[in-house]
Design a protein around this motif. Structure first.
Motif, PDB file in Angstrom:
ATOM      1  N   GLU A 259       0.857  -1.188   0.000  1.00 50.13           N
ATOM      2  CA  GLU A 259       0.000   0.000   0.000  1.00 50.13           C
ATOM      3  C   GLU A 259       0.890   1.233   0.000  1.00 50.13           C
ATOM      4  O   GLU A 259       1.821   1.350   0.801  1.00 50.13           O
ATOM      5  CB  GLU A 259      -0.921   0.023   1.229  1.00 50.13           C
ATOM      6  N   HIS A 260       0.596   2.155  -0.897  1.00 51.98           N
ATOM      7  CA  HIS A 260       1.390   3.373  -1.039  1.00 51.98           C
ATOM      8  C   HIS A 260       0.464   4.577  -0.807  1.00 51.98           C
ATOM      9  O   HIS A 260      -0.490   4.787  -1.554  1.00 51.98           O
ATOM     10  CB  HIS A 260       1.995   3.431  -2.447  1.00 51.98           C
ATOM     11  N   VAL A 261       0.738   5.339   0.249  1.00 53.25           N
ATOM     12  CA  VAL A 261      -0.093   6.484   0.609  1.00 53.25           C
ATOM     13  C   VAL A 261       0.711   7.759   0.384  1.00 53.25           C
ATOM     14  O   VAL A 261       1.820   7.909   0.907  1.00 53.25           O
ATOM     15  CB  VAL A 261      -0.547   6.397   2.078  1.00 53.25           C
ATOM     16  N   GLN A 262       0.150   8.670  -0.386  1.00 58.01           N
ATOM     17  CA  GLN A 262       0.831   9.929  -0.683  1.00 58.01           C
ATOM     18  C   GLN A 262       0.046  11.088  -0.073  1.00 58.01           C
ATOM     19  O   GLN A 262      -1.129  11.288  -0.385  1.00 58.01           O
ATOM     20  CB  GLN A 262       0.980  10.106  -2.195  1.00 58.01           C
ATOM     21  N   LEU A 263       0.703  11.821   0.785  1.00 60.16           N
ATOM     22  CA  LEU A 263       0.080  12.893   1.542  1.00 60.16           C
ATOM     23  C   LEU A 263       0.814  14.200   1.227  1.00 60.16           C
ATOM     24  O   LEU A 263       1.733  14.614   1.937  1.00 60.16           O
ATOM     25  CB  LEU A 263       0.151  12.584   3.039  1.00 60.16           C
ATOM     26  N   GLY A 264       0.378  14.845   0.171  1.00 53.75           N
ATOM     27  CA  GLY A 264       1.121  15.972  -0.372  1.00 53.75           C
ATOM     28  C   GLY A 264       1.103  17.228   0.471  1.00 53.75           C
ATOM     29  O   GLY A 264       2.015  18.056   0.380  1.00 53.75           O
ATOM     30  N   GLU A 265       0.082  17.405   1.291  1.00 56.62           N
ATOM     31  CA  GLU A 265      -0.028  18.630   2.096  1.00 56.62           C
ATOM     32  C   GLU A 265      -0.218  18.309   3.578  1.00 56.62           C
ATOM     33  O   GLU A 265      -0.895  19.033   4.300  1.00 56.62           O
ATOM     34  CB  GLU A 265      -1.196  19.485   1.586  1.00 56.62           C
ATOM     35  N   HIS A 266       0.366  17.214   4.009  1.00 62.30           N
ATOM     36  CA  HIS A 266       0.155  16.729   5.373  1.00 62.30           C
ATOM     37  C   HIS A 266       1.452  16.692   6.174  1.00 62.30           C
ATOM     38  O   HIS A 266       2.538  16.539   5.615  1.00 62.30           O
ATOM     39  CB  HIS A 266      -0.407  15.310   5.359  1.00 62.30           C
ATOM     40  N   ALA A 267       1.279  16.776   7.499  1.00 66.17           N
ATOM     41  CA  ALA A 267       2.344  16.428   8.433  1.00 66.17           C
ATOM     42  C   ALA A 267       2.034  15.041   8.982  1.00 66.17           C
ATOM     43  O   ALA A 267       0.900  14.773   9.398  1.00 66.17           O
ATOM     44  CB  ALA A 267       2.418  17.430   9.572  1.00 66.17           C
ATOM     45  N   LEU A 268       3.020  14.176   8.958  1.00 61.87           N
ATOM     46  CA  LEU A 268       2.891  12.849   9.558  1.00 61.87           C
ATOM     47  C   LEU A 268       3.544  12.914  10.927  1.00 61.87           C
ATOM     48  O   LEU A 268       4.739  13.224  11.044  1.00 61.87           O
ATOM     49  CB  LEU A 268       3.556  11.787   8.690  1.00 61.87           C
ATOM     50  N   ILE A 269       2.775  12.637  11.964  1.00 61.68           N
ATOM     51  CA  ILE A 269       3.262  12.729  13.333  1.00 61.68           C
ATOM     52  C   ILE A 269       3.055  11.395  14.047  1.00 61.68           C
ATOM     53  O   ILE A 269       2.271  10.556  13.606  1.00 61.68           O
ATOM     54  CB  ILE A 269       2.534  13.852  14.115  1.00 61.68           C
ATOM     55  N   PRO A 270       3.756  11.182  15.170  1.00 62.38           N
ATOM     56  CA  PRO A 270       3.426  10.001  15.982  1.00 62.38           C
ATOM     57  C   PRO A 270       1.988  10.116  16.474  1.00 62.38           C
ATOM     58  O   PRO A 270       1.498  11.218  16.743  1.00 62.38           O
ATOM     59  CB  PRO A 270       4.417  10.089  17.153  1.00 62.38           C
ATOM     60  N   GLY A 271       1.309   8.985  16.602  1.00 63.40           N
ATOM     61  CA  GLY A 271      -0.018   9.026  17.197  1.00 63.40           C
ATOM     62  C   GLY A 271       0.041   9.661  18.572  1.00 63.40           C
ATOM     63  O   GLY A 271       0.973   9.432  19.350  1.00 63.40           O
ATOM     64  N   LEU A 272      -0.953  10.487  18.892  1.00 62.64           N
ATOM     65  CA  LEU A 272      -0.971  11.180  20.175  1.00 62.64           C
ATOM     66  C   LEU A 272      -1.273  10.196  21.310  1.00 62.64           C
ATOM     67  O   LEU A 272      -2.016   9.228  21.131  1.00 62.64           O
ATOM     68  CB  LEU A 272      -2.009  12.294  20.143  1.00 62.64           C
ATOM     69  N   VAL A 273      -0.702  10.456  22.462  1.00 64.89           N
ATOM     70  CA  VAL A 273      -0.848   9.588  23.638  1.00 64.89           C
ATOM     71  C   VAL A 273      -1.636  10.351  24.700  1.00 64.89           C
ATOM     72  O   VAL A 273      -1.147  11.339  25.258  1.00 64.89           O
ATOM     73  CB  VAL A 273       0.531   9.170  24.190  1.00 64.89           C
ATOM     74  N   ASN A 274      -2.849   9.906  24.962  1.00 67.62           N
ATOM     75  CA  ASN A 274      -3.688  10.508  25.997  1.00 67.62           C
ATOM     76  C   ASN A 274      -3.315   9.844  27.319  1.00 67.62           C
ATOM     77  O   ASN A 274      -3.741   8.725  27.614  1.00 67.62           O
ATOM     78  CB  ASN A 274      -5.165  10.308  25.667  1.00 67.62           C
ATOM     79  N   SER A 275      -2.525  10.542  28.123  1.00 64.74           N
ATOM     80  CA  SER A 275      -1.878   9.915  29.274  1.00 64.74           C
ATOM     81  C   SER A 275      -2.730   9.827  30.534  1.00 64.74           C
ATOM     82  O   SER A 275      -2.287   9.280  31.542  1.00 64.74           O
ATOM     83  CB  SER A 275      -0.572  10.649  29.593  1.00 64.74           C
ATOM     84  N   HIS A 276      -3.953  10.365  30.476  1.00 62.94           N
ATOM     85  CA  HIS A 276      -4.892  10.160  31.591  1.00 62.94           C
ATOM     86  C   HIS A 276      -6.301  10.395  31.091  1.00 62.94           C
ATOM     87  O   HIS A 276      -6.664  11.498  30.672  1.00 62.94           O
ATOM     88  CB  HIS A 276      -4.605  11.117  32.751  1.00 62.94           C
ATOM     89  N   THR A 277      -7.110   9.345  31.170  1.00 58.51           N
ATOM     90  CA  THR A 277      -8.495   9.485  30.727  1.00 58.51           C
ATOM     91  C   THR A 277      -9.370   8.430  31.392  1.00 58.51           C
ATOM     92  O   THR A 277      -8.882   7.390  31.841  1.00 58.51           O
ATOM     93  CB  THR A 277      -8.589   9.387  29.187  1.00 58.51           C
TER      94      THR A 277
END
Length: 443
Positions: A57-75
């Motif tokens: 699978e090849h995903v092209q994200l021309g106008e995106h920032a790829l970041i680590p998934g966010l970690v909700n540390s208390h919920t």
């Protein structure tokens, strides 16, 4: 000489910007991330990636920032079903007069399964891929996370009064050990002890928790120093601040995830730094309940690991980690009187890698590094609300909304595709939530 054949990978994601978080404050332009067997195997310029890899699978994200998934540390994710039930009230009136009575009537396996499922959908649509969970019926919660392939640290609750989950101290511990064993070795779901707070847990229970946490090698996730009232009550009762009591019980160490921490002395901050305590900052819940202000910048400067959590949707009232991170950064500046405090790069780190470190998952998630799990979120930055774009990290923290998250992966598995959840029925979730509103409103 023949050129080498392309290497097969499961997934190749190209993005205009890759924000790895580690190294700190780095932004890689026009890079790609290659994934195989749930793990990141390479991070490299797009032109090189196309020549080197043959992706399924090849995903092209021309106008995106790829970041680590966010970690909700208390919920407290099942509490999505109590969103908006009792607003504009101080903490103890909110808890004792409204939340605890509602939980006494409705809390059970069905409630926590449905609430957790609603929370998973909301978190995925906001770029969150891991939650540090704190609620009752963790067996049902854990199975819901497992069903949807969502990463979570599952709380093993201890509180010194009967609930629908357990009636006695011994039963809390027996059930905790059963749940721990049930999820031991799970790829996505792990466990931590979650004693509710110093004012609801006895010394004897804390001592058992300390010994068991050491034996099982798990964290202790605890509300503490949430309000002035909590601190003053303990001082009046025992002559000690709650933090001192925790120190005397041997709980102030690298296992402790201390949540809220709005009332701290300089000496307590230094003790946290020396002991390796992680502090989870929940600014919006603290603001809404008028609980106080966590000295996040003082903690950061002292070397304390500061992570970010939303708290539950009943006291926030959302699970929006983009909003929470922005509030954390802004509030730190106001509280410290320093406009440079809790800068954008650090705020993003607090919402990702610092959260992973607090949860003991820093070797698996929290940054885009080779060998780590492919827990990733793509954020579209071409919207007019994020234009013009000068600095990617600043734009992510100060201008971006969760509605700009388009795609999410956990362990390399696509969970959100162009804003559509891949394994959940959004319409059915809305119907379910409305059904619960009717039941709860009817009493």
């Amino acid at each position: 000489m023949k050129s080498s054949r392309p290497v097969a990978v499961d997934l190749l994601i190209e993005a205009r910007w890759v924000v790895p978080v580690e190294p700190h404050a780095v932004v890689l332009e026009d890079h790609a991330v290659a994934v195989r067997d749930s793990k990141i195997v390479d991070i490299l310029p797009q032109s090189e990636a196309r020549a080197r890899y043959e992706p399924a699978e090849h995903v092209q994200l021309g106008e995106h920032a790829l970041i680590p998934g966010l970690v909700n540390s208390h919920t407290h994710n099942p509490m999505t079903l109590l969103r908006g039930l009792a607003d504009d009230l101080p903490l103890m009136e909110w808890l004792q007069g409204h939340i605890w009575p509602a939980e006494a009537k409705f809390m059970g396996p069905e409630f926590v399964r449905d609430g957790t499922e609603l929370a998973i959908a909301e978190m995925l649509r906001g770029g969150t891929t891991c939650a540090n969970e704190n609620y009752f019926f963790p067996d049902a919660i854990g199975e819901t996370y497992r069903k949807h392939g969502f990463r979570a640290v599952l709380g093993l609750p201890v509180i010194n009064f009967p609930t629908g989950w357990a009636a006695t101290d011994d039963e809390y511990f027996e059930r905790a050990l059963e749940v721990h064993e049930r999820f031991r070795g799970d790829a996505l779901v792990s466990t931590a002890f979650v004693p509710h707070a110093p004012y609801t847990v006895s010394d004897a229970s804390f001592e058992r928790i300390r010994l068991l946490a050491e034996q099982l090698d798990i964290k202790i996730h605890l509300h503490t120093h949430e309000t002035v009232h909590e601190v003053n009550e303990e001082v009046a009762k025992s002559g000690r601040r709650p933090f001192q009591r925790l120190q005397e019980l041997g709980l102030v160490n690298e296992r402790l995830i201390a949540v809220h921490m709005t009332e701290l002395t300089d000496a307590e901050i230094e003790a946290c730094a020396a002991a390796g305590v992680s502090v989870v900052h929940c600014p919006e819940s603290n603001l809404k309940l008028a609980s106080g202000f966590c000295p996040a910048e003082k903690l950061r400067k002292a070397g304390v690991n500061v992570a970010i959590g939303t708290d539950g949707a009943a006291s926030n009232n959302d699970l929006d980690m983009f909003g929470e991170t922005r509030t954390a950064a802004l509030l730190a500046k106001a509280v410290s009187g320093d406009a440079a405090a809790f800068d954008a790069a650090y705020a993003l780190r607090a919402a990702t890698l610092n959260g992973a470190l607090a949860l003991g998952l820093e070797d698996r998630i929290g940054s885009i590094e080779v060998g780590k799990q492919a827990d990733l979120a793509a954020v579209r930055l071409s919207d007019l609300e994020t234009q013009p774009l000068f600095h990617v990290a600043s734009q992510l923290v100060y201008a971006t909304g969760r509605h700009q998250v388009t795609d999410v992966w956990i362990a390399g598995q696509r969970k959100l595709r162009e804003r559509v959840l891949t394994g959940m029925d959004e319409a059915a979730l809305v119907v379910m939530a409305r059904r619960w509103r009717e039941r709860i409103a009817a009493g």
